[in-house]
Design a protein around this motif. Sequence first.
Motif, PDB file in Angstrom:
ATOM      1  N   ALA A  74       0.927  -1.049  -0.138  1.00  0.00           N
ATOM      2  CA  ALA A  74       0.044  -0.094  -0.067  1.00  0.00           C
ATOM      3  C   ALA A  74       0.613   1.490   0.221  1.00  0.00           C
ATOM      4  O   ALA A  74       0.434   2.218  -0.402  1.00  0.00           O
ATOM      5  CB  ALA A  74      -1.131  -0.041   1.102  1.00  0.00           C
ATOM      6  N   ARG A  93      -5.369   0.491  -2.317  1.00  0.00           N
ATOM      7  CA  ARG A  93      -6.321   0.811  -1.546  1.00  0.00           C
ATOM      8  C   ARG A  93      -7.482   1.058  -2.635  1.00  0.00           C
ATOM      9  O   ARG A  93      -8.905   0.668  -2.226  1.00  0.00           O
ATOM     10  CB  ARG A  93      -6.062   2.359  -0.816  1.00  0.00           C
ATOM     11  CG  ARG A  93      -5.900   3.488  -1.537  1.00  0.00           C
ATOM     12  CD  ARG A  93      -5.467   4.507  -0.646  1.00  0.00           C
ATOM     13  NE  ARG A  93      -5.213   5.892  -1.239  1.00  0.00           N
ATOM     14  CZ  ARG A  93      -5.880   6.946  -1.124  1.00  0.00           C
ATOM     15  NH1 ARG A  93      -6.634   6.925   0.210  1.00  0.00           N
ATOM     16  NH2 ARG A  93      -5.837   8.055  -1.666  1.00  0.00           N
ATOM     17  N   SER A 122      -8.109  -1.252  -4.851  1.00  0.00           N
ATOM     18  CA  SER A 122      -8.526  -2.546  -4.868  1.00  0.00           C
ATOM     19  C   SER A 122      -9.385  -3.200  -3.707  1.00  0.00           C
ATOM     20  O   SER A 122     -10.396  -3.718  -3.782  1.00  0.00           O
ATOM     21  CB  SER A 122      -7.411  -3.601  -5.214  1.00  0.00           C
ATOM     22  OG  SER A 122      -6.556  -3.546  -3.879  1.00  0.00           O
ATOM     23  N   TRP A 123      -9.091  -2.401  -2.675  1.00  0.00           N
ATOM     24  CA  TRP A 123      -9.863  -2.812  -1.364  1.00  0.00           C
ATOM     25  C   TRP A 123     -11.371  -2.570  -1.579  1.00  0.00           C
ATOM     26  O   TRP A 123     -12.096  -3.230  -1.127  1.00  0.00           O
ATOM     27  CB  TRP A 123      -9.282  -2.090  -0.314  1.00  0.00           C
ATOM     28  CG  TRP A 123      -7.867  -2.581  -0.012  1.00  0.00           C
ATOM     29  CD1 TRP A 123      -7.245  -3.655  -0.070  1.00  0.00           C
ATOM     30  CD2 TRP A 123      -7.122  -1.801   1.028  1.00  0.00           C
ATOM     31  NE1 TRP A 123      -5.980  -3.606   0.343  1.00  0.00           N
ATOM     32  CE2 TRP A 123      -6.006  -2.647   1.169  1.00  0.00           C
ATOM     33  CE3 TRP A 123      -6.728  -0.447   1.590  1.00  0.00           C
ATOM     34  CZ2 TRP A 123      -4.820  -2.143   2.151  1.00  0.00           C
ATOM     35  CZ3 TRP A 123      -5.786  -0.030   2.363  1.00  0.00           C
ATOM     36  CH2 TRP A 123      -4.859  -0.730   2.350  1.00  0.00           C
ATOM     37  N   THR A 137     -13.363  -4.469  -3.864  1.00  0.00           N
ATOM     38  CA  THR A 137     -13.794  -5.981  -3.301  1.00  0.00           C
ATOM     39  C   THR A 137     -15.317  -5.465  -2.602  1.00  0.00           C
ATOM     40  O   THR A 137     -15.922  -6.632  -2.628  1.00  0.00           O
ATOM     41  CB  THR A 137     -12.768  -6.234  -2.223  1.00  0.00           C
ATOM     42  OG1 THR A 137     -12.910  -5.442  -1.238  1.00  0.00           O
ATOM     43  CG2 THR A 137     -11.482  -6.424  -2.837  1.00  0.00           C
ATOM     44  N   ASP A 191     -15.411  -4.641   0.234  1.00  0.00           N
ATOM     45  CA  ASP A 191     -15.320  -4.991   1.689  1.00  0.00           C
ATOM     46  C   ASP A 191     -14.357  -4.030   2.274  1.00  0.00           C
ATOM     47  O   ASP A 191     -13.741  -4.529   3.312  1.00  0.00           O
ATOM     48  CB  ASP A 191     -14.703  -6.556   1.774  1.00  0.00           C
ATOM     49  CG  ASP A 191     -15.053  -7.436   3.087  1.00  0.00           C
ATOM     50  OD1 ASP A 191     -15.892  -7.000   3.792  1.00  0.00           O
ATOM     51  OD2 ASP A 191     -14.198  -8.050   3.591  1.00  0.00           O
ATOM     52  N   ALA A 192     -14.167  -2.918   1.934  1.00  0.00           N
ATOM     53  CA  ALA A 192     -13.207  -2.061   2.419  1.00  0.00           C
ATOM     54  C   ALA A 192     -13.102  -1.728   3.933  1.00  0.00           C
ATOM     55  O   ALA A 192     -12.155  -1.518   4.827  1.00  0.00           O
ATOM     56  CB  ALA A 192     -12.980  -0.592   1.682  1.00  0.00           C
ATOM     57  N   ILE A 235     -11.867  -4.586   5.724  1.00  0.00           N
ATOM     58  CA  ILE A 235     -10.182  -4.385   5.450  1.00  0.00           C
ATOM     59  C   ILE A 235      -9.757  -3.461   6.526  1.00  0.00           C
ATOM     60  O   ILE A 235      -8.549  -3.664   6.848  1.00  0.00           O
ATOM     61  CB  ILE A 235     -10.054  -4.466   4.017  1.00  0.00           C
ATOM     62  CG1 ILE A 235     -10.601  -5.404   3.113  1.00  0.00           C
ATOM     63  CG2 ILE A 235      -8.383  -3.858   3.559  1.00  0.00           C
ATOM     64  CD1 ILE A 235     -10.197  -5.311   1.819  1.00  0.00           C
ATOM     65  N   HIS A 236     -10.054  -2.508   6.333  1.00  0.00           N
ATOM     66  CA  HIS A 236      -9.663  -1.044   7.161  1.00  0.00           C
ATOM     67  C   HIS A 236      -9.567  -1.558   8.798  1.00  0.00           C
ATOM     68  O   HIS A 236      -8.516  -1.276   9.430  1.00  0.00           O
ATOM     69  CB  HIS A 236     -10.565   0.010   6.831  1.00  0.00           C
ATOM     70  CG  HIS A 236     -10.276   0.729   5.648  1.00  0.00           C
ATOM     71  ND1 HIS A 236     -11.154   1.543   5.148  1.00  0.00           N
ATOM     72  CD2 HIS A 236      -9.366   0.462   4.818  1.00  0.00           C
ATOM     73  CE1 HIS A 236     -10.672   2.069   3.828  1.00  0.00           C
ATOM     74  NE2 HIS A 236      -9.537   1.286   3.658  1.00  0.00           N
ATOM     75  N   SER A 269      -1.900   3.615   4.308  1.00  0.00           N
ATOM     76  CA  SER A 269      -2.911   2.952   3.535  1.00  0.00           C
ATOM     77  C   SER A 269      -2.666   3.499   2.121  1.00  0.00           C
ATOM     78  O   SER A 269      -3.235   2.739   1.229  1.00  0.00           O
ATOM     79  CB  SER A 269      -4.400   3.208   4.041  1.00  0.00           C
ATOM     80  OG  SER A 269      -4.606   4.643   3.839  1.00  0.00           O
ATOM     81  N   GLN A 328     -10.302   6.654  -4.509  1.00  0.00           N
ATOM     82  CA  GLN A 328      -9.142   6.230  -3.949  1.00  0.00           C
ATOM     83  C   GLN A 328      -8.168   6.865  -5.138  1.00  0.00           C
ATOM     84  O   GLN A 328      -6.662   6.968  -4.696  1.00  0.00           O
ATOM     85  CB  GLN A 328      -8.780   4.981  -3.778  1.00  0.00           C
ATOM     86  CG  GLN A 328      -9.920   4.213  -2.999  1.00  0.00           C
ATOM     87  CD  GLN A 328      -9.943   4.766  -1.610  1.00  0.00           C
ATOM     88  OE1 GLN A 328      -9.112   5.070  -0.870  1.00  0.00           O
ATOM     89  NE2 GLN A 328     -11.126   5.607  -1.221  1.00  0.00           N
TER      90      GLN A 328
END
Length: 488
Positions: free
Chosen positions: A28, A35, A37-38, A41, A43-44, A47-48, A61, A210
């Motif tokens: 990252a 970030r 890509s997070w 998904t 589901d960020a 993930i965070h 990040s 992002q």
Amino acid sequence: MHLGNLLIAVILFRSWLRLRHIPGPRTASLTNLVRRSWVKTGDAHQIHTDLHRKYGTVVRSGPNAVIVSQPKAIDTIYGFKNRLEKSEFYDSIMPRSKGGKLPDIFATRDEDVHRRMRRPVARLFSVTNLTTFEPAMASTMEHFFSRLDERFANKDAEFDLFKWIQFFMFDVLGQVTFSRELGCLENGDDVDSIVANIWAYFRMVAANTQMPWLDYLWRDNPLVPGSTKRNPLVEFGFARITERMSLSENEKENLGQTDFLACFLQEQAKDKDNTLPPLFVPTWVNSNIVAGADTTSILASACMYHLLKNPSSLAKLKAEIDVATAKGRLSRYVTWKETKELSYLDACIKEATRMHPPFALPFERVVPKDGLVVDGYFIPPGTRVGMNPWAVHREKWLFGADPDAWRPERWLCGEAKQQEMYKSLLTFGAGHRSCLGKHLAYFETYKLVPSLLRQYNIELVSPVGDWTVENKWLAKPSGFQVKISSRK
């Protein structure tokens, strides 16, 4: 070729060097693609949260991005005193129309535009003014319950409660904004694809928050025909305004100042000195529907889902409602004033607000010239810093050792502790850029939940699975199937 590679290596090294003292995943620190890509998904938010549990309250990040989960840093990053500027993150969220950006009050980075947008309408979103809309809300709630009775109550029929709460919230926003429901409840379905278009819009813009420069390749590219970049949400708002303007003077007088659109038009008419930003009225109409309905649907549905998933909690709230009803303290369609007597309801809605904030990406700011210090880490000037509500709301030192669990009782504590927790909720942002519509969201949720439970017995359909969430800026839930029967 070798010189080009060397230049890239130098740039990457300098970027890494700047925030090397802040922990985080190594990949990252090299590229914003990570970030992005997070977010892709969906589901960020998780993930965070997991990154903070692994690395601590301050995590790198991106090459120039830091996320923070320390609740004590809310005032530092979002407080009235520092007033950090919003980052270019918000450029991707800002709606477009006819090749230009609407001066959206939430997304604009221009503080002057924000002030000019907010000042004329702030009083409209006060709790005092919202109580004038209670008859309209009660009318829509009556329609909601009649549709549930017709289609599902006492019929052993399964339906998606989240979906129908969405229909109710969109029709309520239609009623208070345009003096008419949008038609979702009547049709039992999306109308003009407004629900679908809102989610499609967030799907489109979320990842680019992002890496906002990517918008220049499509949404802001003058070489791309405007017809291929139509914004159906903005078009919907313009259509409603056109309908209002086409009314006769008598029809307009009959409406009076009974809805938000009439008030927006009145403010525009009073603006003889042209102090309001261009497209003031369509911007506010767009904000009411896009920002208001879906977020409130998520909050109310989160409360209902967790209550249904936790029978002991549900029983406790129903008992509180039944006692208040028996004493004549609750109307059929519960009023805002009546909800103030329901302490366990208050705890449940606060817990839903904590567990499932509708906005689930960090609210980004730009670190000022003197830098910031958070939990011993110096964050240098120009860094993009933000806090994800999901991660902040799961800090154990503040919310307890079980932050992933539904436990409304955590809010039945001393006033000082409750205030400390409540002030740490980032569900509607914080500081002078907090969401102006938060009172409306709470207003509807506090009224709907007890009214539903007073009217119906509701049960989750087995097998009961976990409520999955897709985070495309808004944390949209997967919905949940229920059966209902009327309470005698």
